[in-house]
Write a protein that holds these residues in place. Structure first.
Motif, PDB file in Angstrom:
ATOM      1  N   SER A  92       0.718  -1.184   0.234  1.00  0.00           N
ATOM      2  CA  SER A  92      -0.107   0.077  -0.388  1.00  0.00           C
ATOM      3  C   SER A  92       0.891   1.120  -0.305  1.00  0.00           C
ATOM      4  N   THR A  93       2.279   0.962   0.129  1.00  0.00           N
ATOM      5  CA  THR A  93       3.179   1.951   0.330  1.00  0.00           C
ATOM      6  C   THR A  93       3.955   1.585  -0.254  1.00  0.00           C
ATOM      7  N   VAL A  94       4.631   2.203  -1.536  1.00  0.00           N
ATOM      8  CA  VAL A  94       6.230   1.621  -2.447  1.00  0.00           C
ATOM      9  C   VAL A  94       6.726   2.986  -2.405  1.00  0.00           C
ATOM     10  N   MET A  95       8.107   3.012  -2.812  1.00  0.00           N
ATOM     11  CA  MET A  95       8.916   4.220  -2.986  1.00  0.00           C
ATOM     12  C   MET A  95       8.825   4.398  -4.613  1.00  0.00           C
ATOM     13  N   PHE A  96       9.428   5.276  -5.153  1.00  0.00           N
ATOM     14  CA  PHE A  96      10.470   5.637  -6.292  1.00  0.00           C
ATOM     15  C   PHE A  96      10.993   6.578  -6.448  1.00  0.00           C
ATOM     16  N   PHE A  97      12.287   6.359  -6.605  1.00  0.00           N
ATOM     17  CA  PHE A  97      13.305   6.817  -6.600  1.00  0.00           C
ATOM     18  C   PHE A  97      14.464   6.722  -8.076  1.00  0.00           C
ATOM     19  N   HIS A  98      16.066   7.633  -7.856  1.00  0.00           N
ATOM     20  CA  HIS A  98      16.905   7.235  -8.993  1.00  0.00           C
ATOM     21  C   HIS A  98      17.945   6.832  -7.857  1.00  0.00           C
ATOM     22  N   ASP A  99      19.349   6.828  -8.303  1.00  0.00           N
ATOM     23  CA  ASP A  99      20.620   6.467  -8.799  1.00  0.00           C
ATOM     24  C   ASP A  99      20.551   7.018  -7.014  1.00  0.00           C
ATOM     25  N   MET A 100      20.158   8.403  -6.703  1.00  0.00           N
ATOM     26  CA  MET A 100      20.827   9.266  -4.957  1.00  0.00           C
ATOM     27  C   MET A 100      20.096   8.271  -4.129  1.00  0.00           C
ATOM     28  N   ALA A 101      19.240   7.048  -4.200  1.00  0.00           N
ATOM     29  CA  ALA A 101      18.935   6.264  -3.074  1.00  0.00           C
ATOM     30  C   ALA A 101      20.011   5.435  -2.914  1.00  0.00           C
ATOM     31  N   TYR A 102      20.949   5.367  -3.554  1.00  0.00           N
ATOM     32  CA  TYR A 102      22.716   4.136  -3.227  1.00  0.00           C
ATOM     33  C   TYR A 102      24.108   5.535  -2.949  1.00  0.00           C
ATOM     34  N   LEU A 103      23.386   6.716  -4.177  1.00  0.00           N
ATOM     35  CA  LEU A 103      24.654   7.172  -3.693  1.00  0.00           C
ATOM     36  C   LEU A 103      24.665   7.823  -2.419  1.00  0.00           C
ATOM     37  N   GLY A 104      23.763   8.566  -2.075  1.00  0.00           N
ATOM     38  CA  GLY A 104      23.343   9.850  -0.970  1.00  0.00           C
ATOM     39  C   GLY A 104      23.826   8.559   0.303  1.00  0.00           C
ATOM     40  N   VAL A 105      23.332   7.345   0.692  1.00  0.00           N
ATOM     41  CA  VAL A 105      24.172   6.578   1.560  1.00  0.00           C
ATOM     42  C   VAL A 105      25.090   7.007   1.809  1.00  0.00           C
ATOM     43  N   GLU A 106      26.502   6.522   0.160  1.00  0.00           N
ATOM     44  CA  GLU A 106      27.599   6.492  -0.011  1.00  0.00           C
ATOM     45  C   GLU A 106      28.021   8.106   0.292  1.00  0.00           C
ATOM     46  N   TYR A 107      27.262   8.336   0.293  1.00  0.00           N
ATOM     47  CA  TYR A 107      28.667   9.883   0.501  1.00  0.00           C
ATOM     48  C   TYR A 107      27.844  10.845   2.002  1.00  0.00           C
ATOM     49  N   GLY A 108      26.791  10.060   2.701  1.00  0.00           N
ATOM     50  CA  GLY A 108      26.555  10.349   4.158  1.00  0.00           C
ATOM     51  C   GLY A 108      25.440  10.737   4.070  1.00  0.00           C
ATOM     52  N   SER A 109      24.782  11.791   2.924  1.00  0.00           N
ATOM     53  CA  SER A 109      23.604  11.907   3.382  1.00  0.00           C
ATOM     54  C   SER A 109      22.486  11.275   3.258  1.00  0.00           C
ATOM     55  N   ILE A 110      23.048  10.474   3.161  1.00  0.00           N
ATOM     56  CA  ILE A 110      21.038   9.513   3.443  1.00  0.00           C
ATOM     57  C   ILE A 110      21.660   8.641   4.831  1.00  0.00           C
ATOM     58  N   GLN A 111      20.783   8.118   5.258  1.00  0.00           N
ATOM     59  CA  GLN A 111      21.056   7.122   7.045  1.00  0.00           C
ATOM     60  C   GLN A 111      21.914   5.891   5.893  1.00  0.00           C
ATOM     61  N   GLU A 112      22.937   5.113   6.831  1.00  0.00           N
ATOM     62  CA  GLU A 112      23.643   3.957   6.722  1.00  0.00           C
ATOM     63  C   GLU A 112      22.006   2.952   6.858  1.00  0.00           C
ATOM     64  N   ASN A 113      21.006   2.770   7.573  1.00  0.00           N
ATOM     65  CA  ASN A 113      19.957   2.492   7.405  1.00  0.00           C
ATOM     66  C   ASN A 113      18.962   1.675   6.280  1.00  0.00           C
ATOM     67  N   ASN A 114      19.156   3.580   5.341  1.00  0.00           N
ATOM     68  CA  ASN A 114      18.712   3.061   4.129  1.00  0.00           C
ATOM     69  C   ASN A 114      19.520   2.203   2.800  1.00  0.00           C
ATOM     70  N   LYS A 115      20.454   1.729   3.487  1.00  0.00           N
ATOM     71  CA  LYS A 115      20.937   0.975   2.420  1.00  0.00           C
ATOM     72  C   LYS A 115      19.943   0.049   1.626  1.00  0.00           C
ATOM     73  N   LEU A 116      20.222  -0.629   0.014  1.00  0.00           N
ATOM     74  CA  LEU A 116      19.583  -1.123  -0.539  1.00  0.00           C
ATOM     75  C   LEU A 116      19.565  -2.540  -0.536  1.00  0.00           C
ATOM     76  N   GLU A 117      20.308  -2.943   0.654  1.00  0.00           N
ATOM     77  CA  GLU A 117      20.570  -4.400   1.195  1.00  0.00           C
ATOM     78  C   GLU A 117      19.041  -3.988   2.621  1.00  0.00           C
ATOM     79  N   ASN A 118      18.678  -3.397   2.342  1.00  0.00           N
ATOM     80  CA  ASN A 118      17.581  -3.580   3.703  1.00  0.00           C
ATOM     81  C   ASN A 118      15.930  -3.192   2.686  1.00  0.00           C
ATOM     82  N   TRP A 119      16.349  -3.316   1.927  1.00  0.00           N
ATOM     83  CA  TRP A 119      14.689  -2.735   0.820  1.00  0.00           C
ATOM     84  C   TRP A 119      14.904  -4.112   0.330  1.00  0.00           C
ATOM     85  N   THR A 120      13.103  -4.214  -0.367  1.00  0.00           N
ATOM     86  CA  THR A 120      13.259  -5.302  -1.528  1.00  0.00           C
ATOM     87  C   THR A 120      13.405  -4.472  -2.651  1.00  0.00           C
TER      88      THR A 120
END
Length: 347
Positions: A92-120
């Motif tokens: 009922s709730t899903v997300m749509f985004f682009h490469d920033m989803a993982y680049l942000g984690v690598e750069y530190g602008s998005i928290q580590e717990n949001n890395k690709l491995e923690n989602w489907t």
């Protein structure tokens, strides 16, 4: 007679409930999902940028094959991950985004717990090949490569580039910066400065206000300012795109055509859009979404709608998307590792 009528009503009610159940709950084999409305949170707060445009387009075409309604909610990257983290696993709730989803984690602008491995990871659906850099119409260079040559020939000058930190803007800026450093040395690259700002509107304004000489933008978002007849004070010109191929209908050279390389390899970055779902999302929902996207990707009207803003279809099935995006992430980790710290080169 009364008893027979009661039995008849019970039978009719049972048949009605069975039919209703088939329609709303799904059999597990049909195309309809189990929710009547899907909230699609996106990693942008803009309703005029490429994330919203790609999300809106795929959503409109997915509603029929999924048998549901989809509402695109422009909440921004941080909020979108928060909403995904507390979402039910029914889709009922899903997300749509682009490469920033993982680049942000690598750069530190998005928290580590949001890395690709923690989602489907869901399917990749489209590409914006028009990720670009632009300058004012009267800038003394016509390409990104020429801007570096101009810096070399004008040792008292600097070039300031407006970007958004922690995403596509920064990774493509880093590619340009590292190439200049490799080719011309630090006496030139040290005169490249960053102007860190937010939305596309903010970057455009930075150019018009004279706070930046070059900005990150896109064909879809900036082309109107490059056309004949635009007033000189807001006129822009494209200096290059980062995609692997030129965009049909536009005379804009790629970074690779300009000889921009990093570690001896052509610098190419294709900005791709994809779905993310809760880690424990129901397999039935994820499968139906993937099949529905595959169906939409075959629809020429969908490609035509994307093409209005120079976007293109790009279906990577969910089964392949997980490894595909992880490998893409690994490709750019080395650039991020060697990239300049923005706070040391920010104007």
């Amino acid at each position: 007679m009364k008893k027979l009528f009661t039995i008849f009503l019970v039978a009719v009610l049972a048949l009605s409930l069975a039919a209703c159940s088939d329609t709303t709950a799904g059999s597990g084999e049909g195309s309809e999902v189990d929710v009547s409305r899907i909230r699609l949170v996106i990693g942008s707060t803009s309703t005029g940028g490429d994330t919203y445009q790609n999300a809106d387009t795929i959503s409109r075409y997915l509603e029929d094959p999924l048998g549901t309604n989809i509402k695109v909610d422009a909440v921004g990257a941080v909020r979108a991950f928060q909403e995904l983290g507390k979402a039910k696993n029914d889709g009922s709730t899903v997300m749509f985004f682009h490469d920033m989803a993982y680049l942000g984690v690598e750069y530190g602008s998005i928290q580590e717990n949001n890395k690709l491995e923690n989602w489907t990871i869901g399917p990749v659906v489209s590409t914006n090949p028009g990720n670009a850099f632009l300058a004012k119409g009267d800038a003394p260079y016509d390409t990104m490569a020429e801007s570096a040559e101009w810096l070399k020939n004008n040792p008292d000058e600097t070039i300031t580039v407006a970007i958004e930190s922690g995403g596509v803007s920064e990774i493509t800026f880093d590619g340009y910066y590292l190439w200049v450093k490799e080719k011309y040395g630090t006496e030139v690259s040290d005169r490249i400065k960053a102007y860190v700002t937010g939305s596309q509107e903010d970057k455009n304004q930075a150019l018009w206000d004279g706070n930046a000489d070059i900005i990150n933008g896109s064909i879809g978002g900036n082309n109107e300012y490059t056309k004949d007849g635009v007033e000189d004070d807001i006129k822009m010109k494209f200096l290059g795109i980062t995609a692997g191929k030129r965009v049909e209908g536009y005379d804009i050279p790629t970074f690779a055509e300009q000889g921009i390389t990093v570690n001896g390899k052509e610098f190419v970055f294709d900005k791709e859009f994809f779905f993310l779902m809760p880690k424990d999302v129901e397999e039935d929902f994820a499968s139906k979404l993937d099949k529905a996207v595959a169906e939409v990707e075959e629809n020429p009207d969908y490609a035509k709608d994307l093409g209005k803003n120079a976007y293109i279809t790009n279906y990577v099935p969910a089964e392949e998307a997980k490894d595909y995006l992880r490998e893409k992430r690994a490709t750019f980790q080395n650039i991020i590792k060697n990239a300049p710290e923005l706070d040391k080169i920010t104007n």
